[in-house]
Scaffold this motif. Structure first.
Motif, PDB file in Angstrom:
ATOM      1  N   LEU A   1       8.680  -1.342  -6.552  1.00  0.00           N
ATOM      2  CA  LEU A   1       8.303  -1.522  -5.155  1.00  0.00           C
ATOM      3  C   LEU A   1       7.802  -2.937  -4.881  1.00  0.00           C
ATOM      4  O   LEU A   1       7.152  -3.561  -5.720  1.00  0.00           O
ATOM      5  N   GLY A   2       8.125  -3.422  -3.676  1.00  0.00           N
ATOM      6  CA  GLY A   2       7.712  -4.763  -3.289  1.00  0.00           C
ATOM      7  C   GLY A   2       8.629  -5.856  -3.787  1.00  0.00           C
ATOM      8  O   GLY A   2       8.376  -7.038  -3.538  1.00  0.00           O
ATOM      9  N   LYS A   3       9.698  -5.471  -4.496  1.00  0.00           N
ATOM     10  CA  LYS A   3      10.618  -6.464  -5.072  1.00  0.00           C
ATOM     11  C   LYS A   3      11.923  -6.507  -4.279  1.00  0.00           C
ATOM     12  O   LYS A   3      12.309  -5.542  -3.627  1.00  0.00           O
ATOM     13  N   GLN A   4      12.605  -7.627  -4.378  1.00  0.00           N
ATOM     14  CA  GLN A   4      13.977  -7.719  -3.898  1.00  0.00           C
ATOM     15  C   GLN A   4      14.886  -7.144  -4.982  1.00  0.00           C
ATOM     16  O   GLN A   4      14.782  -7.541  -6.159  1.00  0.00           O
TER      17      GLN A   4
ATOM     18  N   VAL B   1      15.328   1.094   0.579  1.00  0.00           N
ATOM     19  CA  VAL B   1      15.598  -0.344   0.480  1.00  0.00           C
ATOM     20  C   VAL B   1      15.917  -0.882   1.877  1.00  0.00           C
ATOM     21  O   VAL B   1      16.824  -0.384   2.552  1.00  0.00           O
ATOM     22  N   VAL B   2      15.173  -1.892   2.300  1.00  0.00           N
ATOM     23  CA  VAL B   2      15.352  -2.497   3.621  1.00  0.00           C
ATOM     24  C   VAL B   2      16.171  -3.774   3.468  1.00  0.00           C
ATOM     25  O   VAL B   2      15.759  -4.708   2.768  1.00  0.00           O
ATOM     26  N   ASP B   3      17.352  -3.819   4.117  1.00  0.00           N
ATOM     27  CA  ASP B   3      18.211  -4.984   3.978  1.00  0.00           C
ATOM     28  C   ASP B   3      17.771  -6.120   4.909  1.00  0.00           C
ATOM     29  O   ASP B   3      16.791  -5.983   5.659  1.00  0.00           O
ATOM     30  N   SER B   4      18.494  -7.226   4.860  1.00  0.00           N
ATOM     31  CA  SER B   4      18.092  -8.413   5.622  1.00  0.00           C
ATOM     32  C   SER B   4      18.153  -8.195   7.121  1.00  0.00           C
ATOM     33  O   SER B   4      17.526  -8.917   7.887  1.00  0.00           O
ATOM     34  N   GLY B   5      18.895  -7.179   7.565  1.00  0.00           N
ATOM     35  CA  GLY B   5      18.964  -6.870   8.974  1.00  0.00           C
ATOM     36  C   GLY B   5      17.914  -5.884   9.438  1.00  0.00           C
ATOM     37  O   GLY B   5      17.889  -5.497  10.611  1.00  0.00           O
ATOM     38  N   GLY B   6      17.035  -5.483   8.511  1.00  0.00           N
ATOM     39  CA  GLY B   6      15.978  -4.550   8.848  1.00  0.00           C
ATOM     40  C   GLY B   6      16.377  -3.092   8.786  1.00  0.00           C
ATOM     41  O   GLY B   6      15.598  -2.210   9.154  1.00  0.00           O
ATOM     42  N   HIS B   7      17.569  -2.813   8.279  1.00  0.00           N
ATOM     43  CA  HIS B   7      18.031  -1.430   8.167  1.00  0.00           C
ATOM     44  C   HIS B   7      17.530  -0.824   6.855  1.00  0.00           C
ATOM     45  O   HIS B   7      17.618  -1.458   5.803  1.00  0.00           O
ATOM     46  N   GLU B   8      17.024   0.394   6.928  1.00  0.00           N
ATOM     47  CA  GLU B   8      16.484   1.073   5.749  1.00  0.00           C
ATOM     48  C   GLU B   8      17.558   1.987   5.151  1.00  0.00           C
ATOM     49  O   GLU B   8      18.130   2.830   5.832  1.00  0.00           O
ATOM     50  N   HIS B   9      17.812   1.812   3.859  1.00  0.00           N
ATOM     51  CA  HIS B   9      18.821   2.591   3.154  1.00  0.00           C
ATOM     52  C   HIS B   9      18.154   3.521   2.151  1.00  0.00           C
ATOM     53  O   HIS B   9      17.170   3.151   1.499  1.00  0.00           O
TER      54      HIS B   9
ATOM     55  N   HIS C   1      14.762  -5.237   0.201  1.00  0.00           N
ATOM     56  CA  HIS C   1      13.373  -5.079  -0.226  1.00  0.00           C
ATOM     57  C   HIS C   1      13.106  -3.616  -0.550  1.00  0.00           C
ATOM     58  O   HIS C   1      13.294  -2.742   0.300  1.00  0.00           O
ATOM     59  N   ALA C   2      12.704  -3.331  -1.791  1.00  0.00           N
ATOM     60  CA  ALA C   2      12.352  -1.962  -2.188  1.00  0.00           C
ATOM     61  C   ALA C   2      10.973  -1.648  -1.613  1.00  0.00           C
ATOM     62  O   ALA C   2       9.960  -2.155  -2.097  1.00  0.00           O
ATOM     63  N   SER C   3      10.932  -0.820  -0.569  1.00  0.00           N
ATOM     64  CA  SER C   3       9.697  -0.671   0.198  1.00  0.00           C
ATOM     65  C   SER C   3       8.851   0.529  -0.186  1.00  0.00           C
ATOM     66  O   SER C   3       7.628   0.455  -0.217  1.00  0.00           O
ATOM     67  N   ARG C   4       9.501   1.676  -0.485  1.00  0.00           N
ATOM     68  CA  ARG C   4       8.730   2.900  -0.720  1.00  0.00           C
ATOM     69  C   ARG C   4       9.633   3.973  -1.291  1.00  0.00           C
ATOM     70  O   ARG C   4      10.846   3.786  -1.411  1.00  0.00           O
ATOM     71  N   LEU C   5       9.026   5.102  -1.661  1.00  0.00           N
ATOM     72  CA  LEU C   5       9.777   6.303  -2.021  1.00  0.00           C
ATOM     73  C   LEU C   5       9.714   7.279  -0.847  1.00  0.00           C
ATOM     74  O   LEU C   5       8.669   7.396  -0.189  1.00  0.00           O
ATOM     75  N   ASP C   6      10.803   8.000  -0.605  1.00  0.00           N
ATOM     76  CA  ASP C   6      10.749   9.001   0.450  1.00  0.00           C
ATOM     77  C   ASP C   6      10.229  10.333  -0.120  1.00  0.00           C
ATOM     78  O   ASP C   6       9.785  10.400  -1.275  1.00  0.00           O
TER      79      ASP C   6
END
Length: 313
Positions: A242-245, A271-279, A259-264
């Protein structure tokens, strides 16, 4: 680390200590078997649970001194010298205190629960500060010391299928014996002990406590567990991912960078991409997950890239 290049003495697991009735009873372990050699402890339990389910109840344990055909995620294969590792698998049939089966969507947390239990055992027993790498690795100072493999077992008569949880911990491997350069072993990290029996007992006791608490919470990762915080919070707190690219390689040559942001709620990596989309990246789909550094920037860790790909050990 340089002084530990010669292979140390590797005594067998202490079967008497592991089979101690008060220890087994206190942790709800109905049977614990140690074999000298086998292809794969996971494969053995999968086969046994298929052929004779009643003989393999919840928390049945099988350990091996040597595995000749061990496998990890995506069928990656590996082999370590005899008596150099803790190689153990458990049969899990998760039910709550009333005997009601857990929802199968909660099963995705079991490998993370195993990794968390092993991390706590390493800290408690060997004095080694470990971290988790999503989805199934235990790291020490950025190097892989252990891996976890969860496999869904067969379904019988409409019953909920069991999960076979395999754990491989590198204990006394020397630098020359490591499966890949980015791996490590307990021995190489200045431990308080390399006694595999002590390490295995600590892992099983930690796992049983967390597992029973998780089951009694109906598999809810947000519920408080034995020792305080929820499984979700406890895993996130020690998850180095988490917190890493990161760059997530997916089937079909697809990839997600972000950006690895969290666990669901299901233990999947967001993972949040450069466009702000969460995958949503699930453990079952990801082929590789590696750190990613934008072109022209220095990678973290002094230039060390990649990750150990050595299966579940």
């Amino acid at each position: 680390m340089e002084a530990a290049q010669e292979a140390p003495k590797r005594p067998p697991l202490d079967v008497i200590a592991l089979s101690d009735e008060p220890f087994l009873a206190a942790h709800g372990i109905p049977q614990l078997t140690v074999v000298e050699s086998t292809g794969s402890t996971n494969a053995d339990l999968l086969r046994g649970a298929s052929e004779n389910p009643a003989a393999y109840p919840d928390l049945t344990v099988l350990a091996a001194e040597h595995q000749t055909a061990a496998r990890g995620r995506l069928d990656r294969r590996w082999e370590a010298p005899a008596r150099s590792s803790v190689s153990v698998s458990l049969v899990l049939r998760p039910v709550n205190a009333d005997g009601r089966p857990l929802p199968t969507q909660s099963y995705s947390w079991l490998s993370l629960l195993g990794a968390l239990a092993l991390r706590e055992a390493l800290l408690e027993t060997a004095g080694i500060p470990a971290e988790l790498k999503w989805p199934n690795d235990v790291l020490v100072r950025g190097r892989k010391v252990a891996g976890i493999l969860a496999q869904l077992g067969p379904m019988h008569g409409g019953a909920v299928p069991p999960v076979i949880l395999g754990t491989g911990l590198n204990v006394s491997l020397t630098t020359a014996e490591l499966p890949v350069p980015n791996a490590t072993s307990v021995l190489l990290e200045g431990p308080a002990t390399v006694d595999r029996t002590v390490l295995l007992k600590s892992y099983l006791s930690r796992f049983a406590l967390l597992y029973r608490s998780f089951c009694n919470a109906d598999g809810d990762p947000a519920a408080g567990m034995a020792g305080g915080h929820s499984l979700h919070k406890r895993v996130e707190a020690v998850l180095t991912t988490l917190g890493k690219q990161v760059r997530a390689h997916l089937p079909g040559d697809h990839e997600i960078i972000g950006h690895a942001s969290r666990l669901d709620d299901y233990g999947s990596l967001m993972v949040v991409d450069s466009g702000g989309h969460e995958h949503v990246v699930t453990a079952g789909d990801v082929v590789h997950l590696r750190p990613w550094t934008p072109p022209g920037q220095e990678p973290e860790g002094g230039g060390r890239r990649g990750s150990a790909e050595s299966g579940y050990a």
